[in-house]
Scaffold this motif. Structure first.
Motif, PDB file in Angstrom:
ATOM      1  N   GLY A  63     -59.880  65.431   1.317  1.00 48.77           N
ATOM      2  CA  GLY A  63     -59.216  66.277   0.627  1.00 48.77           C
ATOM      3  C   GLY A  63     -58.439  65.181  -0.966  1.00 48.77           C
ATOM      4  O   GLY A  63     -58.693  64.241  -0.574  1.00 48.77           O
ATOM      5  N   LYS A  64     -57.176  65.981  -1.220  1.00 45.34           N
ATOM      6  CA  LYS A  64     -56.535  64.829  -1.947  1.00 45.34           C
ATOM      7  C   LYS A  64     -55.597  64.241  -1.206  1.00 45.34           C
ATOM      8  O   LYS A  64     -55.509  63.288  -1.809  1.00 45.34           O
ATOM      9  CB  LYS A  64     -55.990  65.792  -3.057  1.00 45.34           C
ATOM     10  N   ASN A 105     -54.914  51.788   7.310  1.00 48.89           N
ATOM     11  CA  ASN A 105     -56.510  51.080   7.354  1.00 48.89           C
ATOM     12  C   ASN A 105     -56.942  52.377   6.940  1.00 48.89           C
ATOM     13  O   ASN A 105     -58.312  51.767   6.882  1.00 48.89           O
ATOM     14  CB  ASN A 105     -56.408  50.511   8.474  1.00 48.89           C
ATOM     15  N   LEU A 106     -56.821  53.381   7.667  1.00 48.61           N
ATOM     16  CA  LEU A 106     -57.741  54.463   7.667  1.00 48.61           C
ATOM     17  C   LEU A 106     -57.392  55.467   5.550  1.00 48.61           C
ATOM     18  O   LEU A 106     -58.646  55.351   4.968  1.00 48.61           O
ATOM     19  CB  LEU A 106     -57.022  56.123   8.021  1.00 48.61           C
ATOM     20  N   LEU A 107     -55.865  54.533   5.439  1.00 49.90           N
ATOM     21  CA  LEU A 107     -56.623  54.445   3.851  1.00 49.90           C
ATOM     22  C   LEU A 107     -57.131  54.062   2.652  1.00 49.90           C
ATOM     23  O   LEU A 107     -57.357  54.251   2.440  1.00 49.90           O
ATOM     24  CB  LEU A 107     -54.876  54.253   3.319  1.00 49.90           C
ATOM     25  N   GLU A 108     -57.666  52.459   3.542  1.00 45.52           N
ATOM     26  CA  GLU A 108     -58.718  51.903   3.320  1.00 45.52           C
ATOM     27  C   GLU A 108     -60.081  52.493   3.483  1.00 45.52           C
ATOM     28  O   GLU A 108     -60.354  51.446   2.689  1.00 45.52           O
ATOM     29  CB  GLU A 108     -58.182  50.592   3.366  1.00 45.52           C
ATOM     30  N   LYS A 109     -60.451  53.657   4.327  1.00 45.07           N
ATOM     31  CA  LYS A 109     -61.284  53.926   4.931  1.00 45.07           C
ATOM     32  C   LYS A 109     -61.647  55.109   4.431  1.00 45.07           C
ATOM     33  O   LYS A 109     -62.522  55.558   4.675  1.00 45.07           O
ATOM     34  CB  LYS A 109     -61.916  53.601   5.820  1.00 45.07           C
ATOM     35  N   ARG A 110     -60.913  55.519   3.095  1.00 45.92           N
ATOM     36  CA  ARG A 110     -61.034  57.000   2.322  1.00 45.92           C
ATOM     37  C   ARG A 110     -62.969  56.982   2.667  1.00 45.92           C
ATOM     38  O   ARG A 110     -62.987  58.352   3.144  1.00 45.92           O
ATOM     39  CB  ARG A 110     -60.865  56.987   1.167  1.00 45.92           C
ATOM     40  N   ASN A 111     -63.962  56.682   2.139  1.00 39.94           N
ATOM     41  CA  ASN A 111     -65.644  57.027   2.168  1.00 39.94           C
ATOM     42  C   ASN A 111     -65.608  56.982   3.564  1.00 39.94           C
ATOM     43  O   ASN A 111     -67.199  56.963   3.261  1.00 39.94           O
ATOM     44  CB  ASN A 111     -66.085  55.369   0.961  1.00 39.94           C
ATOM     45  N   GLN A 112     -65.191  56.823   4.251  1.00 37.70           N
ATOM     46  CA  GLN A 112     -65.428  56.545   6.033  1.00 37.70           C
ATOM     47  C   GLN A 112     -65.392  57.980   6.367  1.00 37.70           C
ATOM     48  O   GLN A 112     -65.401  57.797   8.146  1.00 37.70           O
ATOM     49  CB  GLN A 112     -65.722  55.400   6.371  1.00 37.70           C
ATOM     50  N   ILE A 113     -64.421  58.839   5.975  1.00 41.07           N
ATOM     51  CA  ILE A 113     -63.845  59.386   7.046  1.00 41.07           C
ATOM     52  C   ILE A 113     -65.139  60.853   7.551  1.00 41.07           C
ATOM     53  O   ILE A 113     -64.421  60.827   9.183  1.00 41.07           O
ATOM     54  CB  ILE A 113     -62.871  60.189   6.216  1.00 41.07           C
ATOM     55  N   SER A 114     -65.727  61.113   6.891  1.00 40.81           N
ATOM     56  CA  SER A 114     -66.858  61.995   7.698  1.00 40.81           C
ATOM     57  C   SER A 114     -67.462  61.321   8.221  1.00 40.81           C
ATOM     58  O   SER A 114     -67.988  61.692   9.424  1.00 40.81           O
ATOM     59  CB  SER A 114     -67.678  62.277   6.312  1.00 40.81           C
ATOM     60  N   ASP A 115     -67.918  60.293   8.413  1.00 41.31           N
ATOM     61  CA  ASP A 115     -68.554  59.384   9.176  1.00 41.31           C
ATOM     62  C   ASP A 115     -67.860  59.029  10.498  1.00 41.31           C
ATOM     63  O   ASP A 115     -68.144  59.342  11.618  1.00 41.31           O
ATOM     64  CB  ASP A 115     -69.264  58.143   8.914  1.00 41.31           C
ATOM     65  N   LEU A 116     -66.635  58.437  10.658  1.00 41.70           N
ATOM     66  CA  LEU A 116     -65.481  58.812  11.376  1.00 41.70           C
ATOM     67  C   LEU A 116     -65.895  59.520  12.604  1.00 41.70           C
ATOM     68  O   LEU A 116     -65.705  59.575  13.509  1.00 41.70           O
ATOM     69  CB  LEU A 116     -64.451  58.208  11.153  1.00 41.70           C
ATOM     70  N   GLY A 117     -65.364  60.707  11.294  1.00 41.62           N
ATOM     71  CA  GLY A 117     -65.423  62.254  12.696  1.00 41.62           C
ATOM     72  C   GLY A 117     -67.007  62.211  12.865  1.00 41.62           C
ATOM     73  O   GLY A 117     -66.639  63.578  14.196  1.00 41.62           O
ATOM     74  N   TYR A 118     -67.534  62.248  12.252  1.00 38.58           N
ATOM     75  CA  TYR A 118     -68.687  62.835  13.058  1.00 38.58           C
ATOM     76  C   TYR A 118     -68.983  61.887  14.491  1.00 38.58           C
ATOM     77  O   TYR A 118     -70.019  62.224  15.993  1.00 38.58           O
ATOM     78  CB  TYR A 118     -70.264  62.016  12.283  1.00 38.58           C
ATOM     79  N   GLN A 119     -68.727  60.301  14.403  1.00 38.53           N
ATOM     80  CA  GLN A 119     -69.078  59.484  15.894  1.00 38.53           C
ATOM     81  C   GLN A 119     -67.677  59.809  17.057  1.00 38.53           C
ATOM     82  O   GLN A 119     -68.437  60.240  17.495  1.00 38.53           O
ATOM     83  CB  GLN A 119     -67.856  58.335  15.288  1.00 38.53           C
ATOM     84  N   PRO A 162     -46.686  59.382  -0.719  1.00 38.35           N
ATOM     85  CA  PRO A 162     -46.260  60.559  -1.531  1.00 38.35           C
ATOM     86  C   PRO A 162     -47.266  61.431  -2.183  1.00 38.35           C
ATOM     87  O   PRO A 162     -47.380  62.608  -1.746  1.00 38.35           O
ATOM     88  CB  PRO A 162     -44.585  60.450  -2.575  1.00 38.35           C
ATOM     89  N   ASN A 163     -48.682  60.551  -2.412  1.00 37.21           N
ATOM     90  CA  ASN A 163     -49.238  61.437  -3.176  1.00 37.21           C
ATOM     91  C   ASN A 163     -50.110  61.352  -2.106  1.00 37.21           C
ATOM     92  O   ASN A 163     -51.698  61.861  -2.680  1.00 37.21           O
ATOM     93  CB  ASN A 163     -49.895  60.846  -4.351  1.00 37.21           C
ATOM     94  N   ASP A 164     -50.456  60.631  -1.593  1.00 41.22           N
ATOM     95  CA  ASP A 164     -52.119  59.897  -0.835  1.00 41.22           C
ATOM     96  C   ASP A 164     -51.747  60.626   0.671  1.00 41.22           C
ATOM     97  O   ASP A 164     -52.784  60.668   1.595  1.00 41.22           O
ATOM     98  CB  ASP A 164     -52.522  58.772  -0.540  1.00 41.22           C
TER      99      ASP A 164
END
Length: 213
Positions: free
Chosen positions: A58-59, A174-188, A90-92
């Protein structure tokens, strides 16, 4: 029951069984020299009863640590890391440390979480960590090489943590830099849980072990 009584009780129980099957590296090494120790079989988890949902960002990236056995799980390191991260991002980030709640409330928090921080002092994951994997969460905790070898795998989606706050800070950043990979990482995470901890596969390992002994 003190330590000596617990050890004596454990010895009496072992005398009654044909073999001791560890469920993770920590138990495996504890019985390393015992003649009845058998190969490790992972924690079983009924995947049919755990709903997988896409790990959507999300946000804010939501990171959750379940409060339980404060000193044992290394919560003080999580608190220190969260204090730093909350001020810097605070915003991330939404950072949650909570526990001692009804199961339905706990699962609601888990459901909206992206990342679950398990134990800080363990080489392996416990039941809570495996459950989070099955839900499709990114899990941080124990994934030391010894643990992976014990489970019979070469790699794991679990993000291995060292027992200090900086380790958490580094991995969350490190995860904040990989925001677009969150879904794939969860699937793994889910796939790993099914392949390693799926209850029918684990049950088959027990059957094979019993057949040999």
């Amino acid at each position: 029951m003190d330590t000596e009584d617990s050890f004596a009780f454990n010895e009496r129980v072992i005398e009654l069984v044909d073999g001791v099957i560890p469920i993770m590296y920590e138990y495996e090494v504890s019985y390393a020299n015992h003649p009845k120790r058998l190969p490790t079989i992972p924690i079983p988890m009924n995947m049919n009863k755990i709903q997988y949902e896409e790990n959507k960002l999300g946000k804010k990236l939501t990171v959750f640590h379940g409060l339980n056995r404060y000193g044992f799980k290394g919560t003080r390191h999580v608190e220190e890391a969260f204090d730093y991260l909350s001020k810097k991002y605070p915003n991330d980030l939404e950072l949650i440390i909570d526990g001692k709640m009804p199961l339905n409330e706990y699962l609601e928090v888990m459901q909206r979480t992206n990342v679950v921080i398990d134990q800080m002092y363990s080489h392996s994951l416990g039941v809570n960590g495996v459950y989070a994997l099955a839900m499709g969460k990114i899990v941080m905790g124990g994934a030391e090489p010894e643990s992976l070898k014990s489970l019979g795998v070469e790699s794991s989606p679990v993000i291995n943590l060292q027992p200090n706050a900086q380790s958490i800070i580094d991995e969350v950043e490190n995860l904040l830099e990989k925001r677009n990979q969150i879904s794939d990482l969860g699937y793994q995470s889910r796939i790993f849980a099914e392949q390693v901890h799926g209850h029918t596969k684990v049950a088959q390992q027990y059957i094979e072990t019993w057949g040999k002994h």
